[in-house]
Design a protein around this motif. Structure first.
Motif, PDB file in Angstrom:
ATOM      1  N   ALA A 151       0.831  -1.200   0.000  1.00 33.51           N
ATOM      2  CA  ALA A 151       0.000   0.000   0.000  1.00 33.51           C
ATOM      3  C   ALA A 151       0.868   1.254   0.000  1.00 33.51           C
ATOM      4  O   ALA A 151       0.531   2.260  -0.620  1.00 33.51           O
ATOM      5  CB  ALA A 151      -0.919  -0.002   1.219  1.00 33.51           C
ATOM      6  N   SER A 152       2.003   1.180   0.688  1.00 40.50           N
ATOM      7  CA  SER A 152       2.916   2.323   0.741  1.00 40.50           C
ATOM      8  C   SER A 152       3.403   2.685  -0.659  1.00 40.50           C
ATOM      9  O   SER A 152       3.461   3.863  -1.023  1.00 40.50           O
ATOM     10  CB  SER A 152       4.098   1.974   1.646  1.00 40.50           C
ATOM     11  OG  SER A 152       5.043   2.995   1.622  1.00 40.50           O
ATOM     12  N   ASP A 153       3.722   1.667  -1.463  1.00 40.69           N
ATOM     13  CA  ASP A 153       4.163   1.905  -2.844  1.00 40.69           C
ATOM     14  C   ASP A 153       3.026   2.477  -3.691  1.00 40.69           C
ATOM     15  O   ASP A 153       3.236   3.375  -4.503  1.00 40.69           O
ATOM     16  CB  ASP A 153       4.678   0.605  -3.474  1.00 40.69           C
ATOM     17  CG  ASP A 153       6.052   0.230  -2.955  1.00 40.69           C
ATOM     18  OD1 ASP A 153       6.758   1.134  -2.454  1.00 40.69           O
ATOM     19  OD2 ASP A 153       6.413  -0.953  -3.026  1.00 40.69           O
ATOM     20  N   LEU A 155       0.614   4.268  -2.663  1.00 37.59           N
ATOM     21  CA  LEU A 155       0.459   5.669  -2.261  1.00 37.59           C
ATOM     22  C   LEU A 155       1.464   6.556  -2.977  1.00 37.59           C
ATOM     23  O   LEU A 155       1.160   7.684  -3.373  1.00 37.59           O
ATOM     24  CB  LEU A 155       0.635   5.810  -0.746  1.00 37.59           C
ATOM     25  CG  LEU A 155      -0.565   5.385   0.090  1.00 37.59           C
ATOM     26  CD1 LEU A 155      -0.177   5.223   1.540  1.00 37.59           C
ATOM     27  CD2 LEU A 155      -1.682   6.406  -0.036  1.00 37.59           C
ATOM     28  N   ARG A 156       2.676   6.026  -3.139  1.00 39.41           N
ATOM     29  CA  ARG A 156       3.676   6.790  -3.884  1.00 39.41           C
ATOM     30  C   ARG A 156       3.259   6.924  -5.346  1.00 39.41           C
ATOM     31  O   ARG A 156       3.501   7.949  -5.978  1.00 39.41           O
ATOM     32  CB  ARG A 156       5.051   6.135  -3.763  1.00 39.41           C
ATOM     33  CG  ARG A 156       5.709   6.451  -2.430  1.00 39.41           C
ATOM     34  CD  ARG A 156       7.068   5.808  -2.311  1.00 39.41           C
ATOM     35  NE  ARG A 156       7.978   6.274  -3.334  1.00 39.41           N
ATOM     36  CZ  ARG A 156       8.667   5.468  -4.121  1.00 39.41           C
ATOM     37  NH1 ARG A 156       8.552   4.167  -4.013  1.00 39.41           N
ATOM     38  NH2 ARG A 156       9.468   5.964  -5.024  1.00 39.41           N
ATOM     39  N   SER A 159       1.022   9.773  -5.535  1.00 41.14           N
ATOM     40  CA  SER A 159       1.779  11.035  -5.491  1.00 41.14           C
ATOM     41  C   SER A 159       2.378  11.361  -6.856  1.00 41.14           C
ATOM     42  O   SER A 159       2.388  12.513  -7.282  1.00 41.14           O
ATOM     43  CB  SER A 159       2.926  10.946  -4.477  1.00 41.14           C
ATOM     44  OG  SER A 159       2.430  10.670  -3.216  1.00 41.14           O
ATOM     45  N   TYR A 162      -0.004  12.898  -9.361  1.00 41.31           N
ATOM     46  CA  TYR A 162      -0.191  14.346  -9.262  1.00 41.31           C
ATOM     47  C   TYR A 162       0.660  15.079 -10.292  1.00 41.31           C
ATOM     48  O   TYR A 162       0.323  16.158 -10.735  1.00 41.31           O
ATOM     49  CB  TYR A 162       0.243  14.850  -7.879  1.00 41.31           C
ATOM     50  CG  TYR A 162      -0.815  14.772  -6.821  1.00 41.31           C
ATOM     51  CD1 TYR A 162      -1.702  15.822  -6.642  1.00 41.31           C
ATOM     52  CD2 TYR A 162      -0.915  13.671  -5.995  1.00 41.31           C
ATOM     53  CE1 TYR A 162      -2.665  15.753  -5.664  1.00 41.31           C
ATOM     54  CE2 TYR A 162      -1.875  13.596  -5.017  1.00 41.31           C
ATOM     55  CZ  TYR A 162      -2.751  14.649  -4.851  1.00 41.31           C
ATOM     56  OH  TYR A 162      -3.701  14.598  -3.895  1.00 41.31           O
ATOM     57  N   ASN A 186      -6.526   4.118   2.694  1.00 39.06           N
ATOM     58  CA  ASN A 186      -5.666   5.295   2.511  1.00 39.06           C
ATOM     59  C   ASN A 186      -5.325   5.524   1.040  1.00 39.06           C
ATOM     60  O   ASN A 186      -5.240   6.667   0.593  1.00 39.06           O
ATOM     61  CB  ASN A 186      -4.376   5.141   3.316  1.00 39.06           C
ATOM     62  CG  ASN A 186      -4.631   5.185   4.813  1.00 39.06           C
ATOM     63  OD1 ASN A 186      -5.741   4.918   5.243  1.00 39.06           O
ATOM     64  ND2 ASN A 186      -3.632   5.527   5.584  1.00 39.06           N
ATOM     65  N   LEU A 189      -8.373   6.985  -0.557  1.00 36.22           N
ATOM     66  CA  LEU A 189      -8.523   8.366  -0.096  1.00 36.22           C
ATOM     67  C   LEU A 189      -7.598   9.316  -0.864  1.00 36.22           C
ATOM     68  O   LEU A 189      -8.022  10.368  -1.353  1.00 36.22           O
ATOM     69  CB  LEU A 189      -8.202   8.418   1.404  1.00 36.22           C
ATOM     70  CG  LEU A 189      -8.323   9.751   2.127  1.00 36.22           C
ATOM     71  CD1 LEU A 189      -9.754  10.241   2.083  1.00 36.22           C
ATOM     72  CD2 LEU A 189      -7.860   9.611   3.572  1.00 36.22           C
ATOM     73  N   GLN A 190      -6.341   8.923  -1.005  1.00 44.95           N
ATOM     74  CA  GLN A 190      -5.381   9.796  -1.695  1.00 44.95           C
ATOM     75  C   GLN A 190      -5.644   9.832  -3.203  1.00 44.95           C
ATOM     76  O   GLN A 190      -5.400  10.851  -3.850  1.00 44.95           O
ATOM     77  CB  GLN A 190      -3.943   9.333  -1.415  1.00 44.95           C
ATOM     78  CG  GLN A 190      -3.535   9.416   0.055  1.00 44.95           C
ATOM     79  CD  GLN A 190      -3.607  10.823   0.622  1.00 44.95           C
ATOM     80  OE1 GLN A 190      -3.473  11.809  -0.099  1.00 44.95           O
ATOM     81  NE2 GLN A 190      -3.857  10.928   1.920  1.00 44.95           N
ATOM     82  N   ASP A 193      -8.260  12.349  -3.857  1.00 41.41           N
ATOM     83  CA  ASP A 193      -7.641  13.671  -3.788  1.00 41.41           C
ATOM     84  C   ASP A 193      -6.914  14.009  -5.093  1.00 41.41           C
ATOM     85  O   ASP A 193      -6.967  15.136  -5.574  1.00 41.41           O
ATOM     86  CB  ASP A 193      -6.639  13.686  -2.631  1.00 41.41           C
ATOM     87  CG  ASP A 193      -6.897  14.849  -1.688  1.00 41.41           C
ATOM     88  OD1 ASP A 193      -7.991  15.431  -1.769  1.00 41.41           O
ATOM     89  OD2 ASP A 193      -5.993  15.170  -0.893  1.00 41.41           O
ATOM     90  N   ASP A 230     -16.590  20.194  -5.517  1.00 40.98           N
ATOM     91  CA  ASP A 230     -15.525  20.937  -6.202  1.00 40.98           C
ATOM     92  C   ASP A 230     -15.757  20.962  -7.706  1.00 40.98           C
ATOM     93  O   ASP A 230     -15.477  21.956  -8.369  1.00 40.98           O
ATOM     94  CB  ASP A 230     -14.182  20.272  -5.890  1.00 40.98           C
ATOM     95  CG  ASP A 230     -13.155  21.288  -5.460  1.00 40.98           C
ATOM     96  OD1 ASP A 230     -13.520  22.184  -4.683  1.00 40.98           O
ATOM     97  OD2 ASP A 230     -11.990  21.180  -5.909  1.00 40.98           O
TER      98      ASP A 230
END
Lengths: 265, 278
Positions: A151-153, A155-156, A159, A162, A186, A189-190, A193, A230
């Motif tokens: 999951a950490s990867d 999330l990257r 990022s 973006y 998470n 969620l990200q 975003d 939005d």
């Protein structure tokens, strides 16, 4: 031979410059003439005396002194050469600060002008190409990270998404798929975003509206609602109203959905 | 003898084990390769601790007469008779239906689906740990060097003495995280709907922060350089239509610690965010 003729030959006689015949004739004359004989012997002693004067030899220090002088000359030449160049430039440079500043600006302007002139079509093409390469590299990194087990990867990966171009549909569909299917709250969620950047695409709006009823985590539901507000997506009002009316949904989420419905009217 | 041992071990590893006893040791197949532990539990608490050994030691304690009334779970009344009568001790029976499998250096533990059970696991320190828990009990993960993923729907999450990365979520619980170090190429992310987020980080940590709380505050003793260009508050004036006048101050705060580094995200809806120096 007369006495006058003998006197002309006298220096040559002593320097042994006479021919054999002339020498004999001269010696015959000397034997006859008292006056010439006296003259010849006086000159002869002077001549021999001159031969005794030693020839002047150069002193032992002279060699050293000569080379010292030579190197000093060379040094002088070199040290004189540099300040001379500097002086020339310094003479050019204005002494008044105001003129100095003016000159600086003039140089700067000239530099920019030259740079602008040298900026041809080719470099612009290269920059464009480079930008495309960077974009595709970012896309690759984002897509591959979003596929990772950890999951950490992932999330990257979000990022990195973006940094993708808003027109990048591959990254967009990877994000949409993360919003809909990722097992980790998470990451979802990200990813929601990150969809803010893709507001322009109708695919984004559609995907968010579709994801809303399937999402179970309240914090992601709130993020989806905020995203729809939005986007000012009026078509979403129906789904939001449904969510607000569902009793099993978290109280805070239902409130937020109600608030969003009001905002979108 | 050796062969027999190997056969029994392989049999043990290839099929899910029903657990007759309260404590069982499960080896990882290859000690030289990265290890992973995955725990899924519905009822009860889960504790994972790193230790100096090479195997996973799993202990289960059936939770006697769960006072929260959730004890029945999906299995209805099957979790009865778990209380040990006076003067007796447990020799078997209800183990909460815990199941353990090992596959490709990943140990999967699942349980607590029919009756509440507390599961405590010791694993080698260098193990990646993923735990999904649903009940109101506590989820604790300690002394781990690796990637930690923790979800506890209704209870608190404690992540303590961890080096590596943390991805944690709770719906209603508080999340406490104490990180010894952050991996430079991993993201840290903590989110909770209704709880607080309380995180301790090494004072020299380099990080890019992304913080969001809708109804709470953010507090820190770090020197956080907050991004000076936040989104302006949204103002909405609908008084002319009889609506409200609303100023929205929320939104995400971005900042850096010690010049920036790996991304760290904290999101809560109703809670506070506290970031401490260790």
């Amino acid at each position: 031979m007369t006495c006058d003729e003998a006197k002309i030959l006298l220096p040559e006689y002593w320097s042994q410059g006479l021919g054999e015949a002339e020498e004999i004739a001269f010696e015959v004359h000397l034997a006859d003439c008292e006056a010439c004989r006296t003259e010849a012997s006086r000159l002869g002693s002077l001549w021999k005396g001159l031969a005794l004067v030693p020839a002047e030899e150069p002193g032992p220090q002279l060699r050293g002194r000569f080379y010292n002088a030579l190197s000093a000359y060379r040094q002088g030449l070199e040290s004189a050469a540099r300040p001379r160049w500097k002086d020339k430039v310094a003479a050019w440079w204005p002494k008044q600060p105001a003129w100095q500043m003016a000159a600086s600006f003039a140089l700067l302007a000239a530099g920019i002008g030259i740079g602008y002139g040298m900026r041809g079509e080719k470099p612009r093409e290269e920059v464009h190409q480079l930008r495309e390469e960077v974009a595709s590299m970012r896309q690759l990194v984002a897509l591959s990270l979003l596929q990772q087990q950890s999951a950490s990867d992932r999330l990257r990966g979000v990022s990195w998404a973006y940094r993708a171009e808003p027109s990048d549909t591959e990254v967009l569909s990877a994000l949409v798929s993360a919003v809909k299917n990722d097992s980790n709250v998470n990451v979802r969620l990200q990813a929601v975003d990150a969809l803010h950047a893709f507001a322009a695409s109708p695919m984004t709006r559609q995907a968010v509206v579709q994801a809303l009823p399937h999402e179970k985590a309240p914090i992601v539901q709130v993020a989806l609602i905020d995203l729809l507000v939005d986007f000012k997506d009026r078509d979403a009002a129906g789904e939001l109203r449904k969510l607000a009316a569902t009793e099993s949904v978290d109280g805070g989420v239902r409130e937020r959905a109600q608030w969003a419905v009001e905002r979108l009217q | 003898m050796k062969k027999l041992l190997m056969w029994s071990m392989m049999a043990a590893l290839s099929a899910p084990l029903a657990m007759p006893q309260d404590k069982v040791t499960v080896p990882f197949r290859d000690a030289s390769r990265p290890r992973k532990l995955v725990v899924d539990s519905l009822l009860g608490s889960v504790t994972v601790r790193g230790y100096g050994g090479q195997e996973a030691i799993v202990e289960t304690t059936p939770r006697a007469g769960d006072g929260r009334g959730r004890g029945g779970g999906r299995g209805g009344g099957r979790g009865k008779q778990t209380e040990v009568p006076a003067g007796m001790h447990r020799i078997g029976g209800n183990t909460g239906g815990v199941e353990i499998t090992e596959d490709n250096n990943t140990i999967n533990i699942s349980g607590g689906f029919f009756s509440p059970v507390d599961i405590s696991i010791q694993v080698p320190t260098q193990t990646s740990v993923t735990v999904n828990l649903v009940t109101g009990r506590t989820l604790t993960i300690e002394n781990i060097s690796g990637e930690v993923e923790a979800t506890n729907m209704n209870g608190q999450v404690n992540i303590n003495n961890v080096s590596g990365s943390v991805v944690a979520h709770s719906m209603n619980g508080k999340i406490m995280v104490s990180l010894n170090s952050v991996m430079p190429d991993k993201a840290v992310s903590v989110s909770t709907m209704n709880g607080d987020i309380d995180v301790s980080l090494p004072s020299a940590v380099k990080a890019n922060l992304k913080l969001k709380t809708d109804h709470g505050g953010m507090f820190t003793d770090f020197d956080i350089k907050v991004d000076s260009t936040p989104r302006p508050p949204k103002v909405e004036d609908r008084r002319d239509k009889g609506g409200p006048y609303r100023v929205e101050m929320g939104g995400t705060t971005y900042g850096t610690i010690n010049g920036g580094g790996p991304e760290i995200q904290f999101t809560t809806f109703n809670g506070n965010i506290r970031i401490h120096k260790k």
